[in-house]
Design a protein around this motif. Structure first.
Motif, PDB file in Angstrom:
ATOM      1  N   HIS A 118       1.199  -1.313  -0.565  1.00  0.00           N
ATOM      2  CA  HIS A 118       0.366   0.108  -0.423  1.00  0.00           C
ATOM      3  C   HIS A 118       0.991   1.257   0.246  1.00  0.00           C
ATOM      4  O   HIS A 118       0.325   2.377  -1.103  1.00  0.00           O
ATOM      5  CB  HIS A 118      -0.883  -0.160   1.388  1.00  0.00           C
ATOM      6  CG  HIS A 118      -1.979  -0.747   0.909  1.00  0.00           C
ATOM      7  ND1 HIS A 118      -2.974  -1.111  -0.447  1.00  0.00           N
ATOM      8  CD2 HIS A 118      -2.926  -1.815   2.338  1.00  0.00           C
ATOM      9  CE1 HIS A 118      -4.231  -1.422   0.320  1.00  0.00           C
ATOM     10  NE2 HIS A 118      -3.743  -2.526   1.255  1.00  0.00           N
ATOM     11  N   LEU A 119       1.891   1.073   0.887  1.00  0.00           N
ATOM     12  CA  LEU A 119       2.864   2.303   0.918  1.00  0.00           C
ATOM     13  C   LEU A 119       3.481   2.745  -0.726  1.00  0.00           C
ATOM     14  O   LEU A 119       3.599   3.993  -1.158  1.00  0.00           O
ATOM     15  CB  LEU A 119       3.893   1.959   1.749  1.00  0.00           C
ATOM     16  CG  LEU A 119       4.816   3.518   1.963  1.00  0.00           C
ATOM     17  CD1 LEU A 119       4.029   4.633   2.490  1.00  0.00           C
ATOM     18  CD2 LEU A 119       5.473   3.009   3.708  1.00  0.00           C
ATOM     19  N   LYS A 120       3.501   1.704  -1.161  1.00  0.00           N
ATOM     20  CA  LYS A 120       4.698   1.793  -2.270  1.00  0.00           C
ATOM     21  C   LYS A 120       3.476   2.112  -3.279  1.00  0.00           C
ATOM     22  O   LYS A 120       3.432   3.270  -4.510  1.00  0.00           O
ATOM     23  CB  LYS A 120       4.680   0.737  -3.097  1.00  0.00           C
ATOM     24  CG  LYS A 120       6.350   0.143  -2.281  1.00  0.00           C
ATOM     25  CD  LYS A 120       6.180  -0.954  -3.111  1.00  0.00           C
ATOM     26  CE  LYS A 120       7.907  -1.654  -1.897  1.00  0.00           C
ATOM     27  NZ  LYS A 120       8.523  -3.484  -2.682  1.00  0.00           N
ATOM     28  N   SER A 121       2.338   2.184  -3.220  1.00  0.00           N
ATOM     29  CA  SER A 121       1.010   2.240  -3.762  1.00  0.00           C
ATOM     30  C   SER A 121       0.640   4.168  -3.820  1.00  0.00           C
ATOM     31  O   SER A 121       0.558   4.957  -4.570  1.00  0.00           O
ATOM     32  CB  SER A 121       0.051   1.951  -4.029  1.00  0.00           C
ATOM     33  OG  SER A 121      -0.635   0.781  -4.083  1.00  0.00           O
ATOM     34  N   VAL A 122       0.539   4.393  -2.360  1.00  0.00           N
ATOM     35  CA  VAL A 122       1.094   5.973  -2.593  1.00  0.00           C
ATOM     36  C   VAL A 122       1.569   6.454  -2.789  1.00  0.00           C
ATOM     37  O   VAL A 122       1.742   7.209  -2.718  1.00  0.00           O
ATOM     38  CB  VAL A 122       0.768   5.999  -0.487  1.00  0.00           C
ATOM     39  CG1 VAL A 122       1.402   7.621   0.039  1.00  0.00           C
ATOM     40  CG2 VAL A 122      -0.318   4.790   0.415  1.00  0.00           C
ATOM     41  N   ILE A 123       3.145   6.107  -2.740  1.00  0.00           N
ATOM     42  CA  ILE A 123       3.881   7.009  -3.126  1.00  0.00           C
ATOM     43  C   ILE A 123       3.502   6.758  -4.935  1.00  0.00           C
ATOM     44  O   ILE A 123       4.029   8.154  -4.937  1.00  0.00           O
ATOM     45  CB  ILE A 123       4.978   5.734  -3.493  1.00  0.00           C
ATOM     46  CG1 ILE A 123       5.918   6.433  -1.997  1.00  0.00           C
ATOM     47  CG2 ILE A 123       6.643   7.082  -4.427  1.00  0.00           C
ATOM     48  CD1 ILE A 123       7.074   5.194  -0.957  1.00  0.00           C
TER      49      ILE A 123
ATOM     50  N   MET B  22       0.881   7.181  -6.390  1.00  0.00           N
ATOM     51  CA  MET B  22      -0.116   8.109  -6.538  1.00  0.00           C
ATOM     52  C   MET B  22       0.811   9.704  -6.789  1.00  0.00           C
ATOM     53  O   MET B  22       0.103  10.367  -7.621  1.00  0.00           O
ATOM     54  CB  MET B  22      -1.547   7.660  -5.117  1.00  0.00           C
ATOM     55  CG  MET B  22      -1.984   6.586  -5.546  1.00  0.00           C
ATOM     56  SD  MET B  22      -2.454   5.801  -3.705  1.00  0.00           S
ATOM     57  CE  MET B  22      -4.489   7.090  -3.999  1.00  0.00           C
ATOM     58  N   ILE B  23       1.557  10.125  -5.058  1.00  0.00           N
ATOM     59  CA  ILE B  23       2.142  11.032  -5.075  1.00  0.00           C
ATOM     60  C   ILE B  23       2.534  10.992  -6.104  1.00  0.00           C
ATOM     61  O   ILE B  23       2.453  12.421  -6.943  1.00  0.00           O
ATOM     62  CB  ILE B  23       2.630  10.555  -4.046  1.00  0.00           C
ATOM     63  CG1 ILE B  23       2.099  11.309  -2.910  1.00  0.00           C
ATOM     64  CG2 ILE B  23       3.929  12.194  -4.331  1.00  0.00           C
ATOM     65  CD1 ILE B  23       2.952  10.858  -1.077  1.00  0.00           C
ATOM     66  N   GLU B  24       3.236  10.631  -7.153  1.00  0.00           N
ATOM     67  CA  GLU B  24       4.324  11.167  -8.315  1.00  0.00           C
ATOM     68  C   GLU B  24       3.289  11.002  -9.226  1.00  0.00           C
ATOM     69  O   GLU B  24       3.821  11.676 -10.396  1.00  0.00           O
ATOM     70  CB  GLU B  24       5.039   9.372  -8.557  1.00  0.00           C
ATOM     71  CG  GLU B  24       6.315  10.125  -7.549  1.00  0.00           C
ATOM     72  CD  GLU B  24       7.056   8.306  -7.302  1.00  0.00           C
ATOM     73  OE1 GLU B  24       8.356   8.111  -6.703  1.00  0.00           O
ATOM     74  OE2 GLU B  24       6.791   7.333  -7.937  1.00  0.00           O
ATOM     75  N   GLY B  25       2.513  10.606  -9.285  1.00  0.00           N
ATOM     76  CA  GLY B  25       1.417  10.486 -10.346  1.00  0.00           C
ATOM     77  C   GLY B  25      -0.277  11.880 -10.566  1.00  0.00           C
ATOM     78  O   GLY B  25      -0.748  12.339 -10.770  1.00  0.00           O
TER      79      GLY B  25
ATOM     80  N   ASP C 119      -7.516  11.428  -2.597  1.00  0.00           N
ATOM     81  CA  ASP C 119      -7.596   9.423  -1.501  1.00  0.00           C
ATOM     82  C   ASP C 119      -5.776   9.816  -1.468  1.00  0.00           C
ATOM     83  O   ASP C 119      -6.134   8.443  -0.538  1.00  0.00           O
ATOM     84  CB  ASP C 119      -7.155   9.411  -3.464  1.00  0.00           C
ATOM     85  CG  ASP C 119      -8.584   9.796  -4.512  1.00  0.00           C
ATOM     86  OD1 ASP C 119      -9.676  10.030  -3.448  1.00  0.00           O
ATOM     87  OD2 ASP C 119      -8.833  10.162  -5.789  1.00  0.00           O
ATOM     88  N   ILE C 120      -4.535  10.152  -1.426  1.00  0.00           N
ATOM     89  CA  ILE C 120      -3.654  10.070  -0.574  1.00  0.00           C
ATOM     90  C   ILE C 120      -3.196   9.642   0.191  1.00  0.00           C
ATOM     91  O   ILE C 120      -3.256   8.986   1.913  1.00  0.00           O
ATOM     92  CB  ILE C 120      -2.620  10.432  -1.543  1.00  0.00           C
ATOM     93  CG1 ILE C 120      -2.354  10.864  -2.825  1.00  0.00           C
ATOM     94  CG2 ILE C 120      -1.710  10.640  -0.774  1.00  0.00           C
ATOM     95  CD1 ILE C 120      -1.049  12.207  -3.703  1.00  0.00           C
ATOM     96  N   ALA C 121      -4.584  10.539   1.312  1.00  0.00           N
ATOM     97  CA  ALA C 121      -4.107  10.998   2.321  1.00  0.00           C
ATOM     98  C   ALA C 121      -5.940   9.298   2.886  1.00  0.00           C
ATOM     99  O   ALA C 121      -4.603   8.872   4.275  1.00  0.00           O
ATOM    100  CB  ALA C 121      -5.027  12.182   2.961  1.00  0.00           C
TER     101      ALA C 121
END
Length: 91
Positions: free
Chosen positions: A22-27, A29-32, A38-40
């Motif tokens: 999930h954390l990798k997905s959040v990263i 998301m931020i980069e995208g 959604d990120i929060a």
């Protein structure tokens, strides 16, 4: 402490690996440039997963290691130990 394991350790590892994903997905998301809301939400899910893993680890440790250290106590002397174990659930 070599070989210090409890029955819950495989489940904790599973939870942490899921949180890692999930954390990798959040990263990503931020980069995208995904919306902050959604990120929060995803960060909150990661945080809860880690907190739950920590809580399980601590409670399991107390349940097993504290019992080994203290040993068998008569019921009238167990109240403080039992209360300590119970109150840690609110950490």
């Amino acid at each position: 402490m070599t070989g210090h394991t409890h029955a819950t350790h495989p489940e904790i590892v599973k939870r942490l690996k899921r949180a890692e994903g999930h954390l990798k997905s959040v990263i990503a998301m931020i980069e995208g440039g995904k919306p902050c809301l959604d990120i929060a939400q995803q960060l909150s899910a990661v945080e809860k997963a880690i907190i739950n893993a920590k809580r399980t680890l601590i409670q399991d440790h107390l349940d097993h290691c504290l019992e080994e250290t203290v040993g068998a106590l008569p019921k009238d002397r167990r109240q403080s130990i039992d209360e300590f174990k119970t109150i840690t659930k609110y950490l």
